[in-house]
Write a protein that holds these residues in place. Structure first.
Motif, PDB file in Angstrom:
ATOM      1  N   VAL A 177     -48.144 -51.637 -51.822  1.00 32.07           N
ATOM      2  CA  VAL A 177     -48.116 -50.578 -52.860  1.00 32.07           C
ATOM      3  C   VAL A 177     -48.497 -49.055 -51.895  1.00 32.07           C
ATOM      4  N   VAL A 178     -49.900 -49.241 -51.526  1.00 30.20           N
ATOM      5  CA  VAL A 178     -50.372 -48.060 -50.894  1.00 30.20           C
ATOM      6  C   VAL A 178     -49.654 -47.828 -49.604  1.00 30.20           C
ATOM      7  N   LYS A 179     -49.544 -48.855 -48.804  1.00 34.32           N
ATOM      8  CA  LYS A 179     -48.868 -48.568 -47.445  1.00 34.32           C
ATOM      9  C   LYS A 179     -47.457 -47.949 -47.757  1.00 34.32           C
ATOM     10  N   PHE A 180     -46.876 -48.437 -48.847  1.00 31.41           N
ATOM     11  CA  PHE A 180     -45.578 -47.912 -49.080  1.00 31.41           C
ATOM     12  C   PHE A 180     -45.657 -46.277 -49.353  1.00 31.41           C
ATOM     13  N   ILE A 181     -46.356 -46.047 -50.444  1.00 32.57           N
ATOM     14  CA  ILE A 181     -46.461 -44.615 -51.013  1.00 32.57           C
ATOM     15  C   ILE A 181     -46.809 -43.632 -49.648  1.00 32.57           C
ATOM     16  N   THR A 182     -47.953 -44.149 -48.937  1.00 31.81           N
ATOM     17  CA  THR A 182     -48.501 -43.319 -47.886  1.00 31.81           C
ATOM     18  C   THR A 182     -47.035 -43.183 -46.940  1.00 31.81           C
ATOM     19  N   LYS A 183     -46.678 -44.223 -46.380  1.00 30.05           N
ATOM     20  CA  LYS A 183     -45.386 -43.720 -45.615  1.00 30.05           C
ATOM     21  C   LYS A 183     -44.368 -42.784 -46.077  1.00 30.05           C
ATOM     22  N   HIS A 184     -44.099 -43.004 -47.450  1.00 23.10           N
ATOM     23  CA  HIS A 184     -43.013 -42.039 -48.033  1.00 23.10           C
ATOM     24  C   HIS A 184     -43.366 -41.078 -48.707  1.00 23.10           C
ATOM     25  N   LYS A 185     -44.617 -40.501 -48.470  1.00 23.37           N
ATOM     26  CA  LYS A 185     -45.273 -39.319 -49.412  1.00 23.37           C
ATOM     27  C   LYS A 185     -44.629 -38.135 -49.370  1.00 23.37           C
ATOM     28  N   ASP A 186     -43.501 -37.852 -48.129  1.00 23.85           N
ATOM     29  CA  ASP A 186     -42.995 -36.568 -48.206  1.00 23.85           C
ATOM     30  C   ASP A 186     -41.476 -36.701 -48.764  1.00 23.85           C
ATOM     31  N   ALA A 187     -40.994 -38.001 -49.112  1.00 23.89           N
ATOM     32  CA  ALA A 187     -39.932 -37.796 -49.814  1.00 23.89           C
ATOM     33  C   ALA A 187     -39.933 -38.396 -51.210  1.00 23.89           C
ATOM     34  N   PRO A 188     -39.091 -38.280 -52.146  1.00 25.94           N
ATOM     35  CA  PRO A 188     -39.453 -39.075 -53.437  1.00 25.94           C
ATOM     36  C   PRO A 188     -39.337 -40.424 -53.422  1.00 25.94           C
ATOM     37  N   PHE A 189     -40.060 -41.102 -54.035  1.00 24.44           N
ATOM     38  CA  PHE A 189     -40.085 -42.843 -53.838  1.00 24.44           C
ATOM     39  C   PHE A 189     -40.229 -43.240 -55.361  1.00 24.44           C
ATOM     40  N   PHE A 190     -39.717 -44.508 -55.476  1.00 26.52           N
ATOM     41  CA  PHE A 190     -39.934 -45.217 -56.725  1.00 26.52           C
ATOM     42  C   PHE A 190     -40.483 -46.672 -56.250  1.00 26.52           C
TER      43      PHE A 190
END
Length: 495
Positions: A177-190
């Motif tokens: 989860v942390v890896k994903f949100i870090t990678k996509h922190k500059d775009a909206p994510f779900f």
């Protein structure tokens, strides 16, 4: 002006993405209201989850299906079971893929999407249903390797992996989860985050004391710790303010743990797998600092079909126009507004269902219950009553009996055993098999047709040997022991 906006969007996409909230949907497994501190639980402490509630909104009347698969189907599809065919666990796995709209609604709104955790009771793989990134394990309640030489298997984006002997699956999921949100922190994510915790069979956590005798409390505490760590990560990444966190249970407390899931010293009415109040009444907390006032308690009726249409409204996502969705948006409530609350919720498991308003509940048998003392008692009301006509009209409008019929054995857990028996003739039971059938029926006090591993082993004279027998007899490896599996020692029928 239009050209300027296009230029700014191309150069500074994060400025525009900030208008849409990031969304993290945490789904705890077999966690009822009697397991969460801020709901008044007597025996469990959840300080991080409680803090989410204290800084957001705690919902007191959120309902979902009473078993894992049908509950997840409601969340994923925004539709009731008689529409999508998910009235039992086995049926959920063969729903048409087009039913699964949760990931797709976010994709249609330009989000990066991830499903990290339990998926096995839904059809196909997450990447076939709108998720860019996924981690999934097999079965339920996966924590550690328990069998020497047989590591737990899981998949990350199609890549087959094996859990290391020193690894703990809840930690592996958290890291993903942390890896994903870090990678996509500059775009909206779900992030759809269906946790292992706290489904049985429970094992010691990394924080459990040696010889701990309360693994439920240990696992709830560790789950709560992971929630706290995730919030800290959002703070570190400066994403916290515009991230909507939903924390919810997928059904009520599991059978073996329900007696201790008390509130104010009182046992709750119902548990996982039942159509009583706390089979489907679950904890639901929302937290969104940018929009949501802190410390609110909301008593509006909600059912889990509501999330899909709510997310579509919040994100600008689209849903198929030729499909009936049963959800009622709670987007206003999530923004701290009054909204237009539901008049009633509907709940179904197998061919059992009810419609419930704030004070009354009417089931498929025509039985009316006074819910004024819920979640502790439900009082049967006989004779005529104005509430009966009102709720009967709601059921008539829905017409669940006219939808897709339940294909299961009546419990909501499995496919129709009678039909299977007709397809595969079985010779008469021997005297030994009759004796084993009687033993199973004695153990199966609630007549649900299945025993959990924990319940089975704790009701045998030799727990260690019983565990080995359970693993041998559990033919379909679903973590539950069926009557035929027990009678025929690991087969589904007499061979």
């Amino acid at each position: 002006m239009r050209h300027l906006l296009l230029f700014l969007f191309a150069v500074f996409p994060s400025l525009f993405a900030a208008a849409k909230p990031n969304v993290i949907f945490i789904l705890a497994d077999d966690l009822g209201i009697g397991n969460v501190g801020c709901y008044g639980a007597d025996n469990y402490m959840t300080p991080n989850i409680d803090k989410l509630a204290a800084e957001g909104i705690r919902f007191t009347h959120c309902f979902t299906a009473a078993l894992c698969g049908p509950s997840r189907a409601m969340i994923m599809t925004g539709r009731y079971a008689f529409r999508n065919g998910s009235s039992n666990q086995d049926a959920c796995t063969v729903m048409p893929n087009k039913e699964l709209q949760l990931g797709r609604v976010f994709k249609s709104a330009g989000y990066k999407t991830a499903s990290i955790g339990k998926w096995g009771q839904l059809p196909g793989e997450p990447d076939e249903s709108g998720f860019d990134d996924y981690l999934r394990f097999n079965g339920s309640g996966v924590y550690r390797n328990t069998k020497k030489g047989k590591p737990e298997e899981y998949r990350i984006n199609g890549r087959e992996l094996k859990l290391g002997d020193d690894e703990y699956m809840p930690d592996v999921m958290h890291e993903q989860v942390v890896k994903f949100i870090t990678k996509h922190k500059d775009a909206p994510f779900f992030v759809y985050y269906p946790m292992s915790s706290v489904h049985g069979d429970l094992l010691p956590t990394p924080d459990s004391a040696s010889g701990s005798t309360d693994l439920m409390a240990d696992n709830i505490a560790y789950m709560d710790k992971l929630v706290g760590r995730l919030v800290t990560e959002l703070d570190t990444l400066k994403l916290r303010e515009n991230t909507l966190i939903i924390f919810m249970g997928d059904n009520g407390t599991g059978k073996g743990m329900a007696d201790r899931a008390t509130i104010s010293g009182k046992v709750l009415s119902g548990m996982k797998g039942t159509m009583l109040e706390c089979g489907g009444l679950v904890p639901m907390i929302a937290n969104w600092p940018a929009k949501m006032p802190a410390g609110k308690v909301n008593d509006d009726l909600i059912d889990s079909t509501d999330f899909l249409v709510t997310f579509a409204e919040l994100t600008g996502g689209t849903l198929p126009k030729d499909t009936i969705f049963d959800g009622h948006s709670i987007a206003p409530q999530l923004r701290g507004e009054a909204g237009t609350p539901r008049e009633w919720v509907f709940n179904q498991l197998a061919a059992m269902w009810y419609v419930r308003d704030v004070k009354w509940k009417l089931n498929e048998k025509g039985e009316l219950f006074d819910m004024s003392d819920a979640p502790f008692t439900e009082k049967l009301v006989t004779g005529d009553h104005p509430a009966r006509a009102k709720l009967a009209a709601a059921l008539a409008k829905l017409n669940p009996a006219g939808g897709i019929p339940d294909s299961g054995d009546g419990t909501g857990r499995h496919a129709n055993k009678k039909k299977k028996a007709e397809e595969m003739p079985v010779t008469a039971m021997s005297a030994e098999e009759q004796e084993r059938a009687a033993k199973f029926d004695k153990l199966d006090k609630d007549k649900v047709g299945k025993l959990t591993r924990e319940y089975f082993t704790t009701h045998q004279s030799d727990a260690a040997g019983a565990g080995e027998r359970f693993d041998k007899y559990d033919f379909d490896k679903d973590g539950l022991l069926g009557r035929d599996e027990f009678i025929y020692r690991g087969k589904t029928t007499k061979q």
